[in-house]
Structures are given as C-alpha cells and as structure tokens.
Design a protein around this motif. Structure first.
Motif, mmCIF file in Angstrom:
data_model
loop_
_atom_site.group_PDB
_atom_site.id
_atom_site.type_symbol
_atom_site.label_atom_id
_atom_site.label_comp_id
_atom_site.label_asym_id
_atom_site.label_seq_id
_atom_site.Cartn_x
_atom_site.Cartn_y
_atom_site.Cartn_z
ATOM 1 N N GLN A 37 7.687 35.731 -16.361
ATOM 2 C CA GLN A 37 7.379 34.635 -17.295
ATOM 3 C C GLN A 37 8.144 33.370 -16.925
ATOM 4 O OE1 GLN A 37 8.297 36.296 -21.060
ATOM 5 N NE2 GLN A 37 6.433 37.561 -21.159
ATOM 6 N N THR A 38 9.406 33.546 -16.535
ATOM 7 C CA THR A 38 10.200 32.377 -16.131
ATOM 8 C C THR A 38 9.602 31.721 -14.895
ATOM 9 O OG1 THR A 38 12.187 33.402 -17.038
ATOM 10 C CG2 THR A 38 12.498 31.604 -15.445
ATOM 11 N N GLU A 39 9.208 32.583 -13.950
ATOM 12 C CA GLU A 39 8.653 32.054 -12.703
ATOM 13 C C GLU A 39 7.327 31.346 -12.936
ATOM 14 O OE1 GLU A 39 7.701 33.718 -8.192
ATOM 15 O OE2 GLU A 39 8.686 34.982 -9.699
ATOM 16 N N ILE A 40 6.492 31.949 -13.829
ATOM 17 C CA ILE A 40 5.208 31.302 -14.146
ATOM 18 C C ILE A 40 5.437 29.956 -14.820
ATOM 19 C CG2 ILE A 40 3.157 31.480 -15.607
ATOM 20 C CD1 ILE A 40 3.245 34.505 -15.082
ATOM 21 N N ALA A 41 6.429 29.916 -15.715
ATOM 22 C CA ALA A 41 6.737 28.649 -16.398
ATOM 23 C C ALA A 41 7.164 27.588 -15.392
ATOM 24 C CB ALA A 41 7.828 28.874 -17.445
ATOM 25 N N ASN A 42 7.981 28.006 -14.421
ATOM 26 C CA ASN A 42 8.429 27.056 -13.402
ATOM 27 C C ASN A 42 7.249 26.564 -12.572
ATOM 28 O OD1 ASN A 42 11.080 27.308 -14.224
ATOM 29 N ND2 ASN A 42 11.558 28.940 -12.741
ATOM 30 N N GLN A 43 6.350 27.509 -12.267
ATOM 31 C CA GLN A 43 5.189 27.120 -11.469
ATOM 32 C C GLN A 43 4.294 26.127 -12.218
ATOM 33 O OE1 GLN A 43 4.778 27.712 -8.319
ATOM 34 N NE2 GLN A 43 6.592 29.087 -8.240
ATOM 35 N N LEU A 79 -0.689 24.481 -2.762
ATOM 36 C CA LEU A 79 -1.582 25.237 -3.642
ATOM 37 C C LEU A 79 -1.813 26.649 -3.088
ATOM 38 C CD1 LEU A 79 -4.201 22.520 -4.612
ATOM 39 C CD2 LEU A 79 -2.524 23.590 -6.107
ATOM 40 N N LYS A 80 -1.992 26.739 -1.740
ATOM 41 C CA LYS A 80 -2.152 28.063 -1.131
ATOM 42 C C LYS A 80 -0.910 28.934 -1.361
ATOM 43 C CE LYS A 80 -5.406 26.607 2.464
ATOM 44 N NZ LYS A 80 -5.643 26.467 3.932
ATOM 45 N N ASN A 81 0.265 28.302 -1.240
ATOM 46 C CA ASN A 81 1.508 29.062 -1.482
ATOM 47 C C ASN A 81 1.545 29.603 -2.921
ATOM 48 O OD1 ASN A 81 2.408 28.598 1.111
ATOM 49 N ND2 ASN A 81 3.611 26.785 0.548
ATOM 50 N N MET A 82 1.071 28.794 -3.852
ATOM 51 C CA MET A 82 1.019 29.210 -5.243
ATOM 52 C C MET A 82 0.092 30.407 -5.418
ATOM 53 S SD MET A 82 2.167 28.692 -8.283
ATOM 54 C CE MET A 82 2.877 27.044 -8.184
ATOM 55 N N ASP A 83 -1.075 30.374 -4.747
ATOM 56 C CA ASP A 83 -2.016 31.489 -4.815
ATOM 57 C C ASP A 83 -1.374 32.792 -4.290
ATOM 58 O OD1 ASP A 83 -3.940 29.901 -5.905
ATOM 59 O OD2 ASP A 83 -4.904 29.410 -3.961
ATOM 60 N N THR A 84 -0.596 32.619 -3.213
ATOM 61 C CA THR A 84 0.072 33.797 -2.637
ATOM 62 C C THR A 84 1.059 34.409 -3.630
ATOM 63 O OG1 THR A 84 -0.139 32.875 -0.414
ATOM 64 C CG2 THR A 84 1.503 34.603 -0.737
ATOM 65 N N ASN A 123 2.157 20.832 -13.034
ATOM 66 C CA ASN A 123 1.918 19.669 -13.886
ATOM 67 C C ASN A 123 2.567 18.407 -13.327
ATOM 68 O OD1 ASN A 123 0.404 21.153 -15.698
ATOM 69 N ND2 ASN A 123 2.211 21.724 -16.929
ATOM 70 N N THR A 124 3.717 18.610 -12.695
ATOM 71 C CA THR A 124 4.445 17.406 -12.218
ATOM 72 C C THR A 124 4.082 17.017 -10.793
ATOM 73 O OG1 THR A 124 6.277 18.826 -11.535
ATOM 74 C CG2 THR A 124 6.376 17.836 -13.727
ATOM 75 N N LYS A 125 3.476 18.018 -10.046
ATOM 76 C CA LYS A 125 3.205 17.718 -8.628
ATOM 77 C C LYS A 125 1.722 17.969 -8.294
ATOM 78 C CE LYS A 125 7.876 18.857 -7.131
ATOM 79 N NZ LYS A 125 8.702 19.670 -6.231
ATOM 80 N N MET A 126 0.816 17.431 -9.121
ATOM 81 C CA MET A 126 -0.617 17.600 -8.873
ATOM 82 C C MET A 126 -1.047 16.949 -7.557
ATOM 83 S SD MET A 126 -2.038 19.376 -11.186
ATOM 84 C CE MET A 126 -3.758 18.896 -11.204
ATOM 85 N N ALA A 127 -0.219 16.062 -7.137
ATOM 86 C CA ALA A 127 -0.604 15.321 -5.935
ATOM 87 C C ALA A 127 -0.156 15.983 -4.649
ATOM 88 C CB ALA A 127 -0.025 13.903 -5.996
ATOM 89 N N HIS A 128 0.499 17.142 -4.855
ATOM 90 C CA HIS A 128 0.986 17.786 -3.630
ATOM 91 C C HIS A 128 -0.169 18.237 -2.764
ATOM 92 C CE1 HIS A 128 5.316 18.804 -5.099
ATOM 93 N NE2 HIS A 128 5.047 17.490 -5.156
#
Length: 584
Positions: free
Chosen positions: A163-169, A184-189, A174-179
């Motif tokens: 839950q903590t990790e999901i919150a951080n993600q 984004l692929k790393n997030m999917d992994t 939300n803060t880095k939509m422009a990345h």
C-alpha cells in the motif's frame, strides 16, 4: 433415606478381599478413619459412629456400652497399618483411572489424578473433561477455541508495504505525468511484480488449508487409537477381575482351613476335658473330684536371680530359693525329676554350667540349687534347647569363648559320660530364637543372626534328629526375635517378640507344622518382647517381657482356645525380661 456423611470404602474398590474384622459395624464397608469403643474395641468409621451418636443414642451399637464422641479411641496401630497397606482403586475409576494405590496414599493420588473432572476454560464451552485432557481440549478440540494464524503478521506487513509503495507510485504518477514512456514501462513492471506476490499469497493460503485438512486426519487417527486403547484396557480389566475372583476363592479356602483348625482345637479341648472327668471319677468315685495342682516355674531375667512358682489352680505366687547368680537369656528344661537352667549370662559374662533343683514332688523353700554334671559346648547365651530322650539338643546362641554367633546344633548327653557332639549346622547363625520338639524333629523358629534387630529372621527350619537332616520350611509372615513359642496340637504358636525396627509386638501367630501356613490369633493385651510362655490345659500362659516403652513387665495373661480371647492373671512378684519358665 440418603446419609449426609461419608460411609466406609466399598469392598469392590480393593485389589483383594479385606478381612471382615476391618469392616465398620454400622455401614459394613471397609473402615474409613477408624475409631473404636474403648471398652470392648468395636471398630467403626468415624463418620458412621459420629452420626449414630448424634441421631440415635450415646451407646455403642454393638455392645450397648455408654459411648460419646469424646470417649472414642484410636484403633490399634496394627489395624491402621493393615488398612493403610491395602491397595484401592482411585475415586475416578469410573472416569478411566486404573491406578491401584495404597489406602494411605489415596488422597494424595486423587489430588494429582489426571482423571479429575474439570470444566473447559474457553468462553461459551462449559464441557466437563479430565484434567489431563484440558490443555489438548482447549487448544485443539474445543469448537470455542481461539485459532492463531502463523502467517497473518507477515501478510499484513507485506500488504502495508505494498500500500505504501502504491501510494508512492500514485504520487509520482500525479506529479510526473510528463515523464517518458520508459518510466511508465517501469511502473507496469512493478505492478506485475505485485501481482506475482499476491499469487504467492494465494498459494500459501492453499497450503494452510491443506495443513488443516492433514490435522483433521491426524485427529481421526488419534481417536481410532484411543478407541483401541480403551478396548485393550477393558480386556485387561476383565482379566484382572477373573484373577481377583480366583484370589477370593483361595482366601475362602484359607478361611475354611482356619475354621477347621479351630473346630479341631475345640474338639481336642472337649475330648481332654471328658477324659479328665473320667479319670477323676475313676480315682475318687465322684464327678466333682479334684485334680493335682499344676505349677509354673519362673527364674532369673535381666538383673534378677530370684525364683518364683505359680500355683495355677489356686492363682497364687510363691518365692523359692534364688539362683546362684543373676542369670538371663538361658533356656530351662525338666529331666529326671529335676528342673535345670542351662547356660545363660550373668550380666555380660556367659556360662557353660547347668544348675538344677529337685522338683519331686514340687520344689519348696528348703530346696537349694546344685550343679549339674553336664556342661554346654561353650560359654553360651541367647541359645535354645529341647530334651530328646536322654540328650539335650542345643541350637545357636552367642559363643563367648570364640566371640561368634553360632550356627551349630550340638547334642549333650544328660547321662554319664555327659559327652558333647556337634551333629549339624544351620544355614545361618541364630540368637534369641526358639525351638520346639515335634516327634523326632525339632522346629527352629525366628531369632536373629547378630545383636542388631535389623538382622531378625523370618525363616523356619526343621531338623530331623534321626536322619540328621536340616531343611528350610515356609517362612513366618514377618521377621521376629525375642519371642515366646509353645506347641499346640500340630501347630507352633509364636507370641510377641520384637521386629526389625526394635518395636515390641503383641502379635500372636499360629504356624501349622505340616502345611507351613500361618494365621493370626487375637493379639495380646500387652506388647511383649523377651517374654516367656507355657501351656496348661487348654490355655497359653504368657509372662513378663518388656513393653514398647522399654519397661520391664511382671504382668501375666492367658489365651483360652475355648473362649478365643485373652485375660489377665495375677502379676508375678518381680518384673522379668529374658527370664526362663517351664511347667512342672
């Protein structure tokens, strides 16, 4: 009407039959906390007699003697010892306890017994179970038990981490939509990894369910084993019941044998009395004619050289000439119209001399003691002897010449040339024992192999005089020394003495010479060690000795086989311990 007090113990609870003499005369069960009426020694459970005295009358229910709770007496130690040693089943026998414990240990066993009923401590259960099963029931069987999950803490930690990790993600998204697309692929992994961990959690939960199923299978197996064990216990208990029934039959046979013995004794008494009456009528021409007086001769004892004689008919004691010295631990015998004392000890000095007194027709104050030509094999004390034809057979004793305890059987000729011969040896040395002549054999009973009472014998020997053969017979019920013995029909009666713990006894044992079986007669009125005993008519007369407090006694008591009880006779003039006595 149900009683509000505890009765005695049920007979069926005991391993073997308890003698009827140890049953309460009110509830007829085995005595519990026994007490007795002081005058006539009737035994009752404390609860039974207390209730009787409270609700009925202040009298003994058996003899009607005046009685109250305050005047109740403790039963003799032998009764307590007998009851304490009986083996009894546990109070929780019906719950499965198969322990047999001595009665004296019953309360302690019941307090510790694993079959004691207790109530389950789990809230909402209330089931009554055995104390030994409580922990297992509360933690494994009870439907109200609390279950503990061993993996919940780990799962909770993992979930919190996720839950903590999901919150951080989510914050980063939300803060880095422009990345870039790479982030984004790393997030999917990372999300895929989370799915893998959740799948692992599901697998662990399935494993837990499998373990629970295995636990249920083990429980079923355990129940099967318990059922098999119970069946085996029941089978063994049935076998034990069969054995107990066999023991009961054996005990009944023993009781029948003792009853036959008693009937034979009474028949012998009646026959003797009828014969005596016939002799009296032949002599005097009248059924009321008198018989000759019989006398009991008593001499010496520790610190005594005095001699006295008791007229049994007149119940009168008289004093004779004293012995040459203060003599004790010496046997005496009647031979050739003389009464002879053989050996013994003057204080701590043993003798090999024999001193005699003419008793024809009876001794009186004018007759002095004189030396007898025959001598013992050595300076001896605490020995025993019997006269057989013209010889004196001497067994055991302390040999003061060699400072040893003797295991010898010597033959001393009572006629010239007064030779002494060693004829046999016993398996062990003996002092303070007794011998009884039985036709062409002598019976050697009890004693000890040293001065220490812990070396007391319970063994019985038979020495065949003609065959010169010494053999072992069945033993006495308990080791004993410093007792008195008399022969009665085909039995030897062993009276009083001292046990291995130096405790004076009032036990009376009747030992059958042919069968080797022992039975108990009623106990004496007084405890006596180092006492004397003789037989007159149908009675056993017991004299002197030392009591349980170490006091020397001058009391005399008799046992009458017809009345089957003890009663007092007039006291001797002096107290006597380790003295000698014969009938003349």
């Amino acid at each position: 009407m149900a009683s509000n007090y505890q009765l005695g113990y049920d007979d069926e609870r005991f391993e073997s039959i308890v003698d009827q003499n140890f049953h309460c005369l009110i509830c007829y069960n085995v005595l519990k906390d026994p007490v007795m009426c002081r005058r006539n020694q009737h035994y009752f459970c404390h609860g039974c007699i207390t209730e009787h005295l409270r609700t009925n009358s202040h009298t003994c229910p058996t003899c009607a003697d005046e009685l109250s709770v305050e005047t109740l007496s403790e039963v003799p130690r032998i009764v307590k010892n007998y009851l304490d040693e009986r083996k009894i089943r546990c109070d929780h026998y019906d719950r499965g306890c198969r322990e047999l414990v001595q009665l004296q240990n019953l309360n302690r066993h019941v307090d510790e017994c694993g079959f004691t009923p207790v109530v389950c401590g789990n809230q909402g259960c209330g089931e009554t179970i055995s104390k030994r099963d409580r922990t297992y029931h509360e933690s494994e069987l009870c439907q109200f038990r609390k279950l503990k999950c061993h993996n919940c803490g780990e799962i909770s930690t993992m979930m919190e981490g996720m839950q903590t990790e999901i919150a951080n993600q989510n914050t980063k998204i939300n803060t880095k939509m422009a990345h870039t697309d790479t982030k984004l692929k790393n997030m999917d992994t990372k999300i895929a990894n989370i799915d893998t961990k959740l799948a692992n959690i599901n697998t662990e939960m399935k494993n837990i369910n499998t373990k629970m199923a295995n636990t249920d299978t083990k429980q079923e197996n355990m129940n099967t084993k318990i059922g098999n064990l119970q069946a085996n216990v029941e089978a063994k208990f049935e076998a034990m019941n069969n054995e107990v029934r066999g023991i009961k039959m054996s005990l009944n046979e023993v009781k029948d044998g003792f009853d036959h013995l008693k009937e034979a004794v009474l028949e012998k008494i009646e026959s003797k009395e009828r014969k005596q009456e016939e002799i009296t009528r032949d002599v005097s021409g009248t059924a009321s004619g008198g018989r000759e007086n019989q006398h009991i001769f008593v001499a010496g004892g520790v610190g005594r050289n005095s001699v006295e004689i008791f007229n049994y008919r007149q119940r009168l004691w008289s004093v004779l000439k004293p012995l040459p010295g203060k003599l004790h631990s010496a046997p005496s015998f009647v031979y050739n119209n003389h009464l002879t004392v053989a050996g013994g000890s003057h204080g701590t000095v043993a003798e090999d001399n024999m001193t005699q007194m003419n008793i024809c027709p009876i001794p009186d104050l004018s007759i002095n003691w004189s030396a007898f030509a025959a001598k013992l094999p050595s300076k001896t004390q605490a020995h025993s002897s019997v006269v057989y034809k013209d010889t004196l057979l001497v067994t055991g004793g302390y040999n003061a010449d060699q400072h040893v305890f003797s295991d010898c059987i010597h033959e001393v000729q009572l006629k010239p040339p007064y030779t002494v011969k060693l004829v046999s040896k016993m398996p062990e040395p003996r002092v303070y024992h007794n011998t009884v002549l039985c036709d062409d054999s002598i019976l050697i009973v009890g004693g000890k192999k040293s001065w220490d009472y812990k070396d007391n014998h319970s063994s019985v020997l038979s020495y065949d005089i003609k065959k010169n053969d010494c053999k072992q017979l069945p033993a006495l019920p308990n080791p004993v020394s410093e007792m008195a013995t008399v022969k009665w029909a085909e039995n030897v009666v062993i009276i009083g003495g001292v046990d291995k713990d130096r405790i004076a006894l009032n036990n009376v044992i009747i030992y059958n010479i042919k069968t080797g079986k022992s039975h108990m007669l009623p106990p004496m009125l007084h405890k006596r060690q180092g006492c004397m005993a003789v037989v007159i008519e149908n009675t056993i007369v017991v004299l002197g000795g030392r009591d349980e407090r170490g006091h020397y006694l001058k009391s005399v008591e008799v046992f009458n086989f017809e009345r089957f009880s003890w009663q007092d006779l007039p006291d001797m003039k002096e107290k006597r311990y380790l003295a000698t006595a014969v009938v003349i």
